[in-house]
Design a protein around this motif. Sequence first.
Motif, mmCIF file in Angstrom:
data_model
loop_
_atom_site.group_PDB
_atom_site.id
_atom_site.type_symbol
_atom_site.label_atom_id
_atom_site.label_comp_id
_atom_site.label_asym_id
_atom_site.label_seq_id
_atom_site.Cartn_x
_atom_site.Cartn_y
_atom_site.Cartn_z
ATOM 1 N N THR A 2 -11.612 -11.981 -9.941
ATOM 2 C CA THR A 2 -12.033 -10.586 -9.898
ATOM 3 C C THR A 2 -11.072 -9.712 -10.695
ATOM 4 N N ASP A 3 -11.627 -8.864 -11.549
ATOM 5 C CA ASP A 3 -10.820 -7.910 -12.308
ATOM 6 C C ASP A 3 -10.217 -6.904 -11.323
ATOM 7 N N TRP A 4 -8.920 -6.649 -11.415
ATOM 8 C CA TRP A 4 -8.251 -5.740 -10.471
ATOM 9 C C TRP A 4 -8.832 -4.338 -10.517
ATOM 10 N N THR A 5 -9.457 -3.965 -11.632
ATOM 11 C CA THR A 5 -9.999 -2.604 -11.769
ATOM 12 C C THR A 5 -11.284 -2.408 -10.966
ATOM 13 N N LYS A 6 -11.782 -3.448 -10.321
ATOM 14 C CA LYS A 6 -12.997 -3.317 -9.504
ATOM 15 C C LYS A 6 -12.754 -2.502 -8.237
ATOM 16 N N LEU A 7 -11.494 -2.406 -7.810
ATOM 17 C CA LEU A 7 -11.168 -1.594 -6.643
ATOM 18 C C LEU A 7 -10.738 -0.196 -7.083
ATOM 19 N N ASN A 8 -10.969 0.779 -6.201
ATOM 20 C CA ASN A 8 -10.417 2.117 -6.394
ATOM 21 C C ASN A 8 -9.174 2.210 -5.521
ATOM 22 N N TYR A 9 -8.084 2.708 -6.093
ATOM 23 C CA TYR A 9 -6.798 2.740 -5.423
ATOM 24 C C TYR A 9 -6.336 4.180 -5.230
ATOM 25 N N VAL A 10 -5.435 4.362 -4.279
ATOM 26 C CA VAL A 10 -4.687 5.601 -4.176
ATOM 27 C C VAL A 10 -3.220 5.214 -4.017
ATOM 28 N N VAL A 11 -2.384 5.801 -4.843
ATOM 29 C CA VAL A 11 -0.943 5.552 -4.781
ATOM 30 C C VAL A 11 -0.331 6.717 -4.018
ATOM 31 N N VAL A 12 0.466 6.406 -3.008
ATOM 32 C CA VAL A 12 1.045 7.459 -2.184
ATOM 33 C C VAL A 12 2.567 7.384 -2.170
ATOM 34 N N ASP A 13 3.151 8.541 -1.956
ATOM 35 C CA ASP A 13 4.584 8.618 -1.699
ATOM 36 C C ASP A 13 4.797 9.757 -0.720
ATOM 37 N N VAL A 14 5.666 9.511 0.248
ATOM 38 C CA VAL A 14 6.029 10.547 1.200
ATOM 39 C C VAL A 14 7.532 10.787 1.134
ATOM 40 N N GLU A 15 7.906 12.019 1.354
ATOM 41 C CA GLU A 15 9.314 12.388 1.511
ATOM 42 C C GLU A 15 9.455 12.923 2.921
ATOM 43 N N GLY A 16 10.539 12.549 3.572
ATOM 44 C CA GLY A 16 10.706 12.887 4.973
ATOM 45 C C GLY A 16 11.840 13.843 5.241
ATOM 46 N N ASN A 17 11.964 14.207 6.524
ATOM 47 C CA ASN A 17 12.989 15.169 6.930
ATOM 48 C C ASN A 17 14.305 14.508 7.317
ATOM 49 N N GLY A 18 14.370 13.177 7.275
ATOM 50 C CA GLY A 18 15.624 12.486 7.557
ATOM 51 C C GLY A 18 15.812 12.071 8.994
ATOM 52 N N THR A 19 14.867 12.418 9.873
ATOM 53 C CA THR A 19 14.970 12.001 11.268
ATOM 54 C C THR A 19 14.333 10.620 11.429
ATOM 55 N N ASP A 169 -1.679 -5.496 -15.198
ATOM 56 C CA ASP A 169 -2.202 -5.779 -16.531
ATOM 57 C C ASP A 169 -2.375 -7.282 -16.748
ATOM 58 N N ARG A 170 -3.569 -7.674 -17.116
ATOM 59 C CA ARG A 170 -3.938 -9.072 -17.406
ATOM 60 C C ARG A 170 -3.809 -9.999 -16.200
ATOM 61 N N ARG A 171 -3.857 -9.430 -15.022
ATOM 62 C CA ARG A 171 -3.850 -10.241 -13.803
ATOM 63 C C ARG A 171 -5.144 -9.990 -13.042
ATOM 64 N N THR A 172 -5.531 -10.964 -12.267
ATOM 65 C CA THR A 172 -6.732 -10.814 -11.444
ATOM 66 C C THR A 172 -6.345 -10.203 -10.105
ATOM 67 N N LEU A 173 -7.338 -9.739 -9.413
ATOM 68 C CA LEU A 173 -7.130 -9.197 -8.075
ATOM 69 C C LEU A 173 -6.562 -10.280 -7.160
ATOM 70 N N GLU A 174 -7.033 -11.503 -7.315
ATOM 71 C CA GLU A 174 -6.530 -12.608 -6.503
ATOM 72 C C GLU A 174 -5.041 -12.855 -6.757
ATOM 73 N N GLU A 175 -4.601 -12.734 -7.996
ATOM 74 C CA GLU A 175 -3.176 -12.906 -8.310
ATOM 75 C C GLU A 175 -2.337 -11.794 -7.668
ATOM 76 N N LEU A 176 -2.866 -10.590 -7.651
ATOM 77 C CA LEU A 176 -2.141 -9.471 -7.045
ATOM 78 C C LEU A 176 -2.076 -9.606 -5.533
ATOM 79 N N ARG A 177 -3.086 -10.229 -4.942
ATOM 80 C CA ARG A 177 -3.124 -10.373 -3.485
ATOM 81 C C ARG A 177 -2.251 -11.504 -2.963
ATOM 82 N N ASP A 178 -1.783 -12.392 -3.810
ATOM 83 C CA ASP A 178 -0.947 -13.507 -3.365
ATOM 84 C C ASP A 178 0.258 -12.951 -2.627
ATOM 85 N N GLN A 179 0.435 -13.337 -1.380
ATOM 86 C CA GLN A 179 1.472 -12.750 -0.539
ATOM 87 C C GLN A 179 2.824 -13.431 -0.707
#
Length: 192
Positions: A2-19, A169-179
């Motif tokens: 499966t081409d990795w681009t078949k999924l829609n992704y959201v990239v997130v980052d959070v910054e916290g208050n330090g507690t 880039d140039r990897r399949t979704l299955e390759e990215l999912r390998d844990q």
Amino acid sequence: MTDWTKLNYVVVDVEGNGTQPPDLVELAAVPIVDGIIGEPASWLVRPDLPITYFARKIHGITNEQLTDSPVFAYIEADVLKALDASALIAHNAHVDVGVLQRKLGDWECPEVFDTLKLARRLLPGRKTYKLGSLVEEFDLASGLEAEDQPHRAKYDAVVAARLFVHLADRRTLEELRDQPTGGSPDDASVLF
């Protein structure tokens, strides 16, 4: 395969208050649709407890900057809309996912791709896999606005999106999912 681009992704980052556990002070979400990085959305959030000195020193966000910012409840619907994707991406993802799960209650986290773990597996032999080191190695910050800086949610989410696309880039979704197995000191769950 499966081409990795078949999924829609959201990239997130959070910054916290330090507690501990960390409370949210800034959040950014960057969509990746059809393999294309979209426009980031970001929010400053007034936390329940003040930002610690240590956290301020890392991300530079002050309590005074958040005086007029909304509490999380006021932006929750917008955040949920931004998080509506097939998969979530973050660098050292368990930190970001943990904060989002605490703030969003019954939110169901989609499949997670951790760029820290992916980089360790797909780019073996590096001394460190910290986001800043990988950004520098692959020149992932080029063209960003001058006000964007490391350890701010929008910057970190955009460069993590670029890192994911570089790794996928140039990897399949299955390759990215390998844990991968094991961990390292880079897995520290401290949130700034």
